[in-house]
Design an enzyme around this catalytic site. Structure first.
Site, PDB file in Angstrom:
ATOM      1  N   SER A 136       0.686  -1.187   0.058  1.00  0.00           N
ATOM      2  CA  SER A 136      -0.225  -0.087  -0.007  1.00  0.00           C
ATOM      3  C   SER A 136       0.841   1.176   0.102  1.00  0.00           C
ATOM      4  O   SER A 136       1.701   1.337   1.019  1.00  0.00           O
ATOM      5  CB  SER A 136      -0.921   0.078   1.305  1.00  0.00           C
ATOM      6  OG  SER A 136      -1.685   1.151   1.444  1.00  0.00           O
ATOM      7  N   LYS A 162      -1.073  -0.881  -4.377  1.00  0.00           N
ATOM      8  CA  LYS A 162      -2.210  -0.173  -4.040  1.00  0.00           C
ATOM      9  C   LYS A 162      -2.039   1.403  -3.855  1.00  0.00           C
ATOM     10  O   LYS A 162      -0.879   1.531  -3.057  1.00  0.00           O
ATOM     11  CB  LYS A 162      -2.964  -0.536  -2.830  1.00  0.00           C
ATOM     12  CG  LYS A 162      -3.885   0.114  -2.029  1.00  0.00           C
ATOM     13  CD  LYS A 162      -4.682  -0.575  -1.115  1.00  0.00           C
ATOM     14  CE  LYS A 162      -4.957   0.016   0.266  1.00  0.00           C
ATOM     15  NZ  LYS A 162      -5.575  -0.529   1.307  1.00  0.00           N
ATOM     16  N   LYS A 164      -2.870   5.151  -2.343  1.00  0.00           N
ATOM     17  CA  LYS A 164      -3.952   5.770  -1.610  1.00  0.00           C
ATOM     18  C   LYS A 164      -4.087   6.996  -2.530  1.00  0.00           C
ATOM     19  O   LYS A 164      -3.263   7.738  -3.228  1.00  0.00           O
ATOM     20  CB  LYS A 164      -3.047   6.332  -0.345  1.00  0.00           C
ATOM     21  CG  LYS A 164      -2.914   5.015   0.538  1.00  0.00           C
ATOM     22  CD  LYS A 164      -4.164   4.672   1.048  1.00  0.00           C
ATOM     23  CE  LYS A 164      -4.103   3.665   2.168  1.00  0.00           C
ATOM     24  NZ  LYS A 164      -5.355   3.376   2.898  1.00  0.00           N
ATOM     25  N   ASP A 189      -7.117   2.970  -2.958  1.00  0.00           N
ATOM     26  CA  ASP A 189      -7.913   3.306  -1.885  1.00  0.00           C
ATOM     27  C   ASP A 189      -8.067   4.737  -1.341  1.00  0.00           C
ATOM     28  O   ASP A 189      -7.164   5.345  -1.259  1.00  0.00           O
ATOM     29  CB  ASP A 189      -7.042   2.558  -0.675  1.00  0.00           C
ATOM     30  CG  ASP A 189      -7.940   2.677   0.433  1.00  0.00           C
ATOM     31  OD1 ASP A 189      -9.100   2.937   0.672  1.00  0.00           O
ATOM     32  OD2 ASP A 189      -7.593   1.916   1.546  1.00  0.00           O
ATOM     33  N   GLU A 214     -11.226   1.244  -3.506  1.00  0.00           N
ATOM     34  CA  GLU A 214     -11.668   0.675  -2.083  1.00  0.00           C
ATOM     35  C   GLU A 214     -12.084   2.029  -1.380  1.00  0.00           C
ATOM     36  O   GLU A 214     -11.594   2.772  -1.464  1.00  0.00           O
ATOM     37  CB  GLU A 214     -10.387   0.232  -1.608  1.00  0.00           C
ATOM     38  CG  GLU A 214     -10.331  -0.225  -0.155  1.00  0.00           C
ATOM     39  CD  GLU A 214      -9.110  -0.699   0.462  1.00  0.00           C
ATOM     40  OE1 GLU A 214      -8.133  -0.906  -0.422  1.00  0.00           O
ATOM     41  OE2 GLU A 214      -8.896  -0.899   1.753  1.00  0.00           O
ATOM     42  N   ASP A 239     -14.056  -1.369   2.720  1.00  0.00           N
ATOM     43  CA  ASP A 239     -13.186  -1.642   3.799  1.00  0.00           C
ATOM     44  C   ASP A 239     -14.138  -0.905   5.099  1.00  0.00           C
ATOM     45  O   ASP A 239     -14.747  -1.460   5.759  1.00  0.00           O
ATOM     46  CB  ASP A 239     -11.990  -1.044   3.536  1.00  0.00           C
ATOM     47  CG  ASP A 239     -10.877  -0.695   4.871  1.00  0.00           C
ATOM     48  OD1 ASP A 239     -11.324  -1.173   5.644  1.00  0.00           O
ATOM     49  OD2 ASP A 239      -9.791  -0.373   4.854  1.00  0.00           O
ATOM     50  N   LYS A 263     -10.465  -7.131   7.678  1.00  0.00           N
ATOM     51  CA  LYS A 263      -9.333  -6.795   8.676  1.00  0.00           C
ATOM     52  C   LYS A 263      -9.833  -7.497   9.803  1.00  0.00           C
ATOM     53  O   LYS A 263     -10.998  -7.263  10.317  1.00  0.00           O
ATOM     54  CB  LYS A 263      -9.267  -5.301   8.543  1.00  0.00           C
ATOM     55  CG  LYS A 263      -8.538  -4.693   7.622  1.00  0.00           C
ATOM     56  CD  LYS A 263      -8.379  -3.244   7.479  1.00  0.00           C
ATOM     57  CE  LYS A 263      -7.791  -2.422   6.580  1.00  0.00           C
ATOM     58  NZ  LYS A 263      -7.907  -0.956   6.295  1.00  0.00           N
ATOM     59  N   GLY A 291      -4.756  -4.464   5.698  1.00  0.00           N
ATOM     60  CA  GLY A 291      -3.380  -4.280   6.686  1.00  0.00           C
ATOM     61  C   GLY A 291      -3.599  -2.997   7.462  1.00  0.00           C
ATOM     62  O   GLY A 291      -4.259  -2.047   6.996  1.00  0.00           O
TER      63      GLY A 291
HETATM   64  C1  NPQ Z   1      -6.506   0.811   4.628  1.00  0.00           C
HETATM   65  N1  NPQ Z   1      -4.217   0.645   5.570  1.00  0.00           N
HETATM   66  O1  NPQ Z   1      -6.750   0.051   3.987  1.00  0.00           O
HETATM   67  C2  NPQ Z   1      -5.500   1.040   5.734  1.00  0.00           C
HETATM   68  C3  NPQ Z   1      -5.566   2.577   6.302  1.00  0.00           C
HETATM   69  C4  NPQ Z   1      -4.488   2.900   7.450  1.00  0.00           C
HETATM   70  C5  NPQ Z   1      -2.016  -0.359   4.880  1.00  0.00           C
HETATM   71  O2  NPQ Z   1      -3.631   0.926   3.469  1.00  0.00           O
HETATM   72  C6  NPQ Z   1      -2.696   4.235  11.637  1.00  0.00           C
HETATM   73  C7  NPQ Z   1      -3.611   3.624  11.942  1.00  0.00           C
HETATM   74  C8  NPQ Z   1      -2.218   4.451  10.444  1.00  0.00           C
HETATM   75  C9  NPQ Z   1      -4.373   3.318  11.122  1.00  0.00           C
HETATM   76  C10 NPQ Z   1      -2.601   3.840   7.989  1.00  0.00           C
HETATM   77  C11 NPQ Z   1      -3.433   0.430   4.490  1.00  0.00           C
HETATM   78  C12 NPQ Z   1      -3.214   3.953   9.371  1.00  0.00           C
HETATM   79  C13 NPQ Z   1      -4.218   3.289   9.734  1.00  0.00           C
HETATM   80  C14 NPQ Z   1      -3.605   3.554   7.097  1.00  0.00           C
HETATM   81  C15 NPQ Z   1      -4.999   2.888   8.748  1.00  0.00           C
HETATM   82  O3  NPQ Z   1      -7.351   1.672   4.676  1.00  0.00           O
HETATM   83 MG    MG Z   2      -8.770   0.836   3.042  1.00  0.00          MG
END
Ligand code: NPQ
Ligand code: MG
Length: 371
Positions: A136, A162, A164, A189, A214, A239, A263, A291
């Site tokens: 990601s 992925k 953001k 995402d 996402e 998500d 998750k 994740g």
């Molecule tokens: C997601 N994760 O899928 C999350 C979002 C995310 C790997 O993209 C601190 C706490 C930092 C929660 C960063 C990925 C974070 C967090 C990203 C959640 O949406």
């Molecule tokens: Mg997400």
């Protein structure tokens, strides 16, 4: 039956190898709570993935600490248990706080698996010995910087990327990556950064052959995603909106998405995660493992979960080194040449917490005793 004699909570702060930016903010240090359940034969570990601020979710390390110490830890210490569902029954009265629940359930499941001399994956019914994974990639300043960052991850062997995105940091950025890498498995995402009024803009993403988009719309909305999905060729993946089996059922009934990100923390544990997995499987809807910048403890549990058969898209389960230079559990996870990570095979969680490494990142600990 397993009897927990002591439990401990460890609030930790782990510096990230590089800042991670999403539509809700920029993270440089990852806080988490590790839950340790102690028995005479060893400790079971679980990770609470709530962040320091209520951004991704309303849960924070503070709310989780409160709910863990006041309700969940006392529930697990109260009497012996023989299965994760038996524990879930003890806190079924409670509303929300899924990340706090999941941490205790995960620690208990690790102990139960070890007690049965099984890996956590086998204990859950998992089949795969390795799991396809991706990376990601946080929001970057320019499309060029993003292409450079992606190039670095591709060179490390990640086979799925992925990105953001958020309004203004989307079309040109995705286009640049797609142009540079016409064949890479690519998805985006938005972490709820758009509204239905942006559907024209989101439709432009249909041109880039994405695996999925996402959570484009509101974190607690399912209905409007069903309206948007009708306007897009690209599958929507939910998500943030899916916290329970009932949410998943509603999303499938409304055709609000064609894929679900699971998750463990968001849905309250490995068993609820498996229930959503099973529901989606029965509907022919693929799932994949999300994740939360986990330490080795949460990462090991994610790998066990993602070994179930309907995890049919690469997970956000990168190598430990993508996030941390010094993890608190051993062995750390590395990427295989085929963009997979091997599922731990040792009994229980399959990783061991390094106490010295843990102490170095611990802000605060508390111990709880059975009556
Ligand atoms: C997601 N994760 O899928 C999350 C979002 C995310 C790997 O993209 C601190 C706490 C930092 C929660 C960063 C990925 C974070 C967090 C990203 C959640 O949406
Ligand atoms: Mg997400």
């Amino acid at each position: 039956m397993i009897k927990i004699e002591q439990a401990a909570l460890h609030l930790i702060a782990m510096p990230l190898v590089s800042p991670f930016e999403t539509s809700f903010g920029r993270q440089t240090v990852r806080q988490a709570i590790l839950v340790e359940l102690r028995t005479p034969s060893g400790s079971g570990w679980g990770e609470c993935v709530a962040g320091d601020a209520p951004a991704y979710s309303y849960e924070t390390t503070d709310t989780a600490w409160s709910v863990l110490s006041q309700y969940l830890v006392p529930a697990v210490l109260a009497q012996p248990f023989d299965s994760p569902p038996a524990l879930h029954e003890r806190w079924a009265w409670m509303r929300g706080h899924n990340m706090a629940r999941a941490a205790v359930e995960q620690a208990a499941a690790a102990l139960l698996a070890a007690d049965a001399d099984q890996s956590l994956a086998t204990f859950l019914g998992g089949e795969r010995t390795s799991v396809p994974v991706g990376v990601s990639v946080g929001i970057q300043a320019t499309p060029e910087a993003l292409v450079d960052t992606v190039a670095g991850y591709l060179a490390q062997g990640y086979g799925r990327i992925k990105l953001k995105i958020k309004p203004g940091k989307d079309i040109a950025f995705v286009e640049a990556v797609r142009r540079a890498y016409p064949a890479v498995l690519l998805q985006v995402d938005a972490n709820s950064a758009y509204t239905l009024a942006d559907s024209e803009r989101l439709r432009q993403l249909d041109d880039f052959n994405l695996l999925l988009i996402e959570q484009p719309l509101d974190h607690d909305d399912i209905y409007e995603h069903s309206l948007l999905q009708r306007q897009l060729r690209t599958p929507i993946c939910l998500d943030e909106s899916i916290h329970t089996l009932l949410h998943a059922r509603a999303a499938l009934a409304l055709s609000a998405c064609r894929i679900i990100n699971i998750k463990v923390g968001r849905v309250g544990g490995l068993i609820p995660a498996r229930q959503i997995h099973d529901l989606c499987q029965a509907h022919g809807v693929p799932v994949w493992c999300g994740g939360m910048l986990e330490t080795g403890v949460g990462r090991a549990a994610n790998l066990a979960l993602a070994s179930l058969p309907n995890f049919r898209l690469p997970g956000d389960i990168s190598a430990s080194s993508r996030y941390y230079t010094a993890d608190i559990a051993e062995p750390t996870f590395s990427l295989n040449p085929d963009s997979t990570i091997s599922v731990p095979t040792a009994p229980g969680l399959g990783v061991i917490v390094n106490r010295e490494a843990l102490l170095r990142v611990t802000l605060h600990s508390a111990t709880f005793f059975a009556a």
